[in-house]
Design a protein around this motif. Structure first.
Motif, PDB file in Angstrom:
ATOM      1  N   LYS A  29       0.810  -1.214   0.000  1.00  0.00           N
ATOM      2  CA  LYS A  29       0.000   0.000   0.000  1.00  0.00           C
ATOM      3  C   LYS A  29       0.845   1.267   0.000  1.00  0.00           C
ATOM      4  N   ASN A  30       1.982   1.244   0.679  1.00  0.00           N
ATOM      5  CA  ASN A  30       2.833   2.436   0.757  1.00  0.00           C
ATOM      6  C   ASN A  30       3.537   2.666  -0.577  1.00  0.00           C
ATOM      7  N   PRO A  31       3.340   3.832  -1.243  1.00  0.00           N
ATOM      8  CA  PRO A  31       3.939   4.045  -2.575  1.00  0.00           C
ATOM      9  C   PRO A  31       5.466   4.062  -2.568  1.00  0.00           C
ATOM     10  N   VAL A  32       6.078   4.594  -1.495  1.00  0.00           N
ATOM     11  CA  VAL A  32       7.542   4.640  -1.463  1.00  0.00           C
ATOM     12  C   VAL A  32       8.109   3.228  -1.413  1.00  0.00           C
ATOM     13  N   ARG A  33       7.483   2.370  -0.596  1.00  0.00           N
ATOM     14  CA  ARG A  33       7.960   0.988  -0.517  1.00  0.00           C
ATOM     15  C   ARG A  33       7.726   0.254  -1.826  1.00  0.00           C
ATOM     16  N   LEU A  38      10.081  -2.050  -6.755  1.00  0.00           N
ATOM     17  CA  LEU A  38      10.284  -2.071  -8.207  1.00  0.00           C
ATOM     18  C   LEU A  38      11.772  -1.978  -8.530  1.00  0.00           C
ATOM     19  N   ILE A  39      12.498  -1.126  -7.785  1.00  0.00           N
ATOM     20  CA  ILE A  39      13.950  -1.044  -7.987  1.00  0.00           C
ATOM     21  C   ILE A  39      14.587  -2.392  -7.649  1.00  0.00           C
ATOM     22  N   LEU A  40      14.090  -3.037  -6.590  1.00  0.00           N
ATOM     23  CA  LEU A  40      14.609  -4.357  -6.215  1.00  0.00           C
ATOM     24  C   LEU A  40      14.338  -5.387  -7.308  1.00  0.00           C
ATOM     25  N   SER A  41      13.212  -5.258  -8.019  1.00  0.00           N
ATOM     26  CA  SER A  41      12.941  -6.199  -9.095  1.00  0.00           C
ATOM     27  C   SER A  41      13.795  -5.899 -10.325  1.00  0.00           C
ATOM     28  N   PHE A  42      14.314  -4.659 -10.455  1.00  0.00           N
ATOM     29  CA  PHE A  42      15.152  -4.352 -11.617  1.00  0.00           C
ATOM     30  C   PHE A  42      16.552  -4.940 -11.480  1.00  0.00           C
ATOM     31  N   MET A  70      13.138   5.655 -11.877  1.00  0.00           N
ATOM     32  CA  MET A  70      12.556   5.386 -10.562  1.00  0.00           C
ATOM     33  C   MET A  70      12.804   6.552  -9.602  1.00  0.00           C
ATOM     34  N   MET A  71      13.928   7.282  -9.810  1.00  0.00           N
ATOM     35  CA  MET A  71      14.168   8.450  -8.969  1.00  0.00           C
ATOM     36  C   MET A  71      13.120   9.529  -9.248  1.00  0.00           C
ATOM     37  N   LEU A  72      12.690   9.620 -10.521  1.00  0.00           N
ATOM     38  CA  LEU A  72      11.613  10.544 -10.873  1.00  0.00           C
ATOM     39  C   LEU A  72      10.336  10.190 -10.102  1.00  0.00           C
ATOM     40  N   PHE A  73      10.024   8.897 -10.058  1.00  0.00           N
ATOM     41  CA  PHE A  73       8.844   8.448  -9.312  1.00  0.00           C
ATOM     42  C   PHE A  73       8.986   8.803  -7.835  1.00  0.00           C
ATOM     43  N   ILE A  80       4.178  15.021  -3.474  1.00  0.00           N
ATOM     44  CA  ILE A  80       2.745  15.165  -3.270  1.00  0.00           C
ATOM     45  C   ILE A  80       2.237  14.325  -2.121  1.00  0.00           C
ATOM     46  N   ASN A  81       3.039  13.394  -1.596  1.00  0.00           N
ATOM     47  CA  ASN A  81       2.681  12.642  -0.397  1.00  0.00           C
ATOM     48  C   ASN A  81       1.262  12.074  -0.478  1.00  0.00           C
ATOM     49  N   PRO A  82       1.069  11.042  -1.275  1.00  0.00           N
ATOM     50  CA  PRO A  82      -0.284  10.540  -1.530  1.00  0.00           C
ATOM     51  C   PRO A  82      -0.988  10.088  -0.258  1.00  0.00           C
ATOM     52  N   SER A  83      -2.309  10.098  -0.330  1.00  0.00           N
ATOM     53  CA  SER A  83      -3.101   9.835   0.856  1.00  0.00           C
ATOM     54  C   SER A  83      -2.935   8.387   1.291  1.00  0.00           C
ATOM     55  N   PRO A  84      -2.990   8.125   2.593  1.00  0.00           N
ATOM     56  CA  PRO A  84      -2.838   6.749   3.073  1.00  0.00           C
ATOM     57  C   PRO A  84      -4.057   5.879   2.813  1.00  0.00           C
ATOM     58  N   LYS A  85      -5.100   6.471   2.184  1.00  0.00           N
ATOM     59  CA  LYS A  85      -6.324   5.703   1.962  1.00  0.00           C
ATOM     60  C   LYS A  85      -6.224   4.784   0.750  1.00  0.00           C
ATOM     61  N   GLU A  86      -5.028   4.705   0.189  1.00  0.00           N
ATOM     62  CA  GLU A  86      -4.827   3.881  -1.014  1.00  0.00           C
ATOM     63  C   GLU A  86      -5.395   2.473  -0.822  1.00  0.00           C
ATOM     64  N   GLY A  87      -6.168   2.029  -1.796  1.00  0.00           N
ATOM     65  CA  GLY A  87      -6.719   0.684  -1.725  1.00  0.00           C
ATOM     66  C   GLY A  87      -8.153   0.669  -1.257  1.00  0.00           C
ATOM     67  N   GLU A  88      -8.625   1.792  -0.687  1.00  0.00           N
ATOM     68  CA  GLU A  88     -10.010   1.800  -0.230  1.00  0.00           C
ATOM     69  C   GLU A  88     -10.900   2.376  -1.324  1.00  0.00           C
ATOM     70  N   SER A  89     -12.132   1.954  -1.341  1.00  0.00           N
ATOM     71  CA  SER A  89     -13.083   2.542  -2.266  1.00  0.00           C
ATOM     72  C   SER A  89     -13.694   3.765  -1.601  1.00  0.00           C
ATOM     73  N   PRO A  90     -14.144   4.758  -2.390  1.00  0.00           N
ATOM     74  CA  PRO A  90     -14.636   5.984  -1.781  1.00  0.00           C
ATOM     75  C   PRO A  90     -15.967   5.827  -1.055  1.00  0.00           C
ATOM     76  N   ALA A  91     -16.606   4.673  -1.158  1.00  0.00           N
ATOM     77  CA  ALA A  91     -17.924   4.510  -0.553  1.00  0.00           C
ATOM     78  C   ALA A  91     -17.844   4.600   0.969  1.00  0.00           C
ATOM     79  N   GLY A  92     -16.810   4.041   1.562  1.00  0.00           N
ATOM     80  CA  GLY A  92     -16.658   4.074   3.002  1.00  0.00           C
ATOM     81  C   GLY A  92     -17.517   3.031   3.686  1.00  0.00           C
ATOM     82  N   GLY A  93     -17.289   2.840   4.991  1.00  0.00           N
ATOM     83  CA  GLY A  93     -18.107   1.919   5.739  1.00  0.00           C
ATOM     84  C   GLY A  93     -17.512   0.530   5.794  1.00  0.00           C
ATOM     85  N   SER A  94     -18.282  -0.387   6.340  1.00  0.00           N
ATOM     86  CA  SER A  94     -17.761  -1.730   6.585  1.00  0.00           C
ATOM     87  C   SER A  94     -17.742  -2.575   5.322  1.00  0.00           C
ATOM     88  N   GLU A  95     -18.504  -2.159   4.309  1.00  0.00           N
ATOM     89  CA  GLU A  95     -18.494  -2.954   3.082  1.00  0.00           C
ATOM     90  C   GLU A  95     -17.221  -2.719   2.281  1.00  0.00           C
TER      91      GLU A  95
END
Lengths: 213, 111
Positions: A29-33, A38-42, A70-73, A80-95
């Motif tokens: 989930k963490n974009p930096v990791r 990806l660098i490790l796979s290269f 990859m340094m550009l990425f 821009i420090n992307p939001s930690p909500k990555e992976g969640e749908s915008p609907a919210g809630g338990s579903e």
């Protein structure tokens, strides 16, 4: 074609590392990791290139791909420090968790089905290809690639197309500059422009009233 | 040491590795929500395609380094794609403070 066991083991370990770190890129989930994965796979990919007698390509993979792109990425992710909500749908809630899991299973099923359909075909077709081992002396070395690209430049089509890559990069630079340009020279403020026709209508109605004054 | 009656370091295995990379990348493209992660998944797919190019050159057409040239072309395209895509992401973040896929789907509307 006899292959030494060192090459076999190196290829197997590199392939396993490439696959594992690429799966980690897709799942973490963490974009930096994810970028670091990806660098490790290269790195093992460049090892596989060196096993394929493409040593210059392996060096390019580390220098240009892992080093520059990859340094550009990483720069943009830290900007821009992307939001930690990555992976969640915008609907919210338990579903959320349920729909995420269901989407993941559907995606896994589609990708797995495609792989199960195509992979035997690849094995079947590639097994029937008659292997012709490398016959050129100095295959993959820098002088050999340079001779391929720049020998007899007036008649070599590869020279022209290789130089045309620079025009492609120039177009990319112009596009990036154009995106990042401030719109201070624009005549109207951003608030007075709207793209919805329903909101633009009252603006048009006021125009005759302004003309009467 | 063999798999499917072949040596491990062979054309089918290299192609299978590149196919698996493309599938993993496509899973990421379809499943991730952040635009940056989608671009990273595209890089994974490009990596798989480059691997198939170079392995075809080694196992089948060993008389010239055509795929090494194609690889350089490919990383040129990848660099331009990353630069343009990331600058678009920066502009989106500046205007909407959000780079999720769902926000991009409603690009013409006011936040």
């Amino acid at each position: 074609m006899p292959v030494s066991p060192v090459v076999e083991i190196t290829f197997a370990l590199s392939a396993a590392l490439i696959l594992l770190s690429s799966i980690a890129v897709v799942l973490i989930k963490n974009p930096v990791r994810a970028t670091l994965m990806l660098i490790l796979s290269f790195l093992p990919t460049s090892l596989v290139y060196i096993l394929l007698q493409a040593s210059f390509v392996g060096i390019l993979q580390i220098l240009v791909y892992a080093g520059a792109i990859m340094m550009l990425f990483t720069f943009v992710i830290m900007m821009i420090n992307p939001s930690p909500k990555e992976g969640e749908s915008p609907a919210g809630g338990s579903e959320n968790a349920f729909s995420g899991l269901r989407g993941g299973l559907i995606g896994l099923a589609v990708v797995g089905l495609a792989g199960a359909l195509v992979l035997p075909q690849v094995y079947h077709a590639a097994s029937q290809v008659s292997v012709q081992p490398v016959s050129k002396p100095g295959f993959g070395e820098l002088s050999s690639i340079a001779a391929l690209l720049f020998e007899d430049p007036s008649n070599n089509p590869l020279t022209v197309s290789f130089e045309l890559i620079s025009f492609l990069i120039l177009v990319g630079v112009i596009a990036a500059l154009n995106f990042s340009r401030r719109k201070g020279s624009a005549p109207a403020k951003e608030d007075s422009i709207t793209t919805r026709p329903t909101e633009a209508l009252p603006l048009l109605k006021r125009e005759p009233a302004l003309d009467r004054k | 040491m063999s798999l499917f009656n072949l040596p491990l370091f062979s054309l089918p295995n290299c192609l299978a590795l590149s196919l698996l990379l493309v599938l993993i990348g496509s899973y990421g493209v379809f499943r991730r929500h952040s635009l940056i992660m989608i671009l990273l998944s595209v890089e994974v797919m490009l990596n798989g395609v480059n691997l198939s190019l170079v392995s075809f050159n080694f196992f089948r057409w060993g008389t010239t380094e055509a795929s090494h040239y194609l690889y350089m072309l490919s990383i040129g395209v990848a660099a331009v794609e990353a630069a343009v895509g990331l600058s678009m992401i920066i502009v989106l973040f500046k205007n909407y403070n959000d780079i999720s896929r769902e926000r991009v789907a409603h690009l013409g509307e006011r936040p």
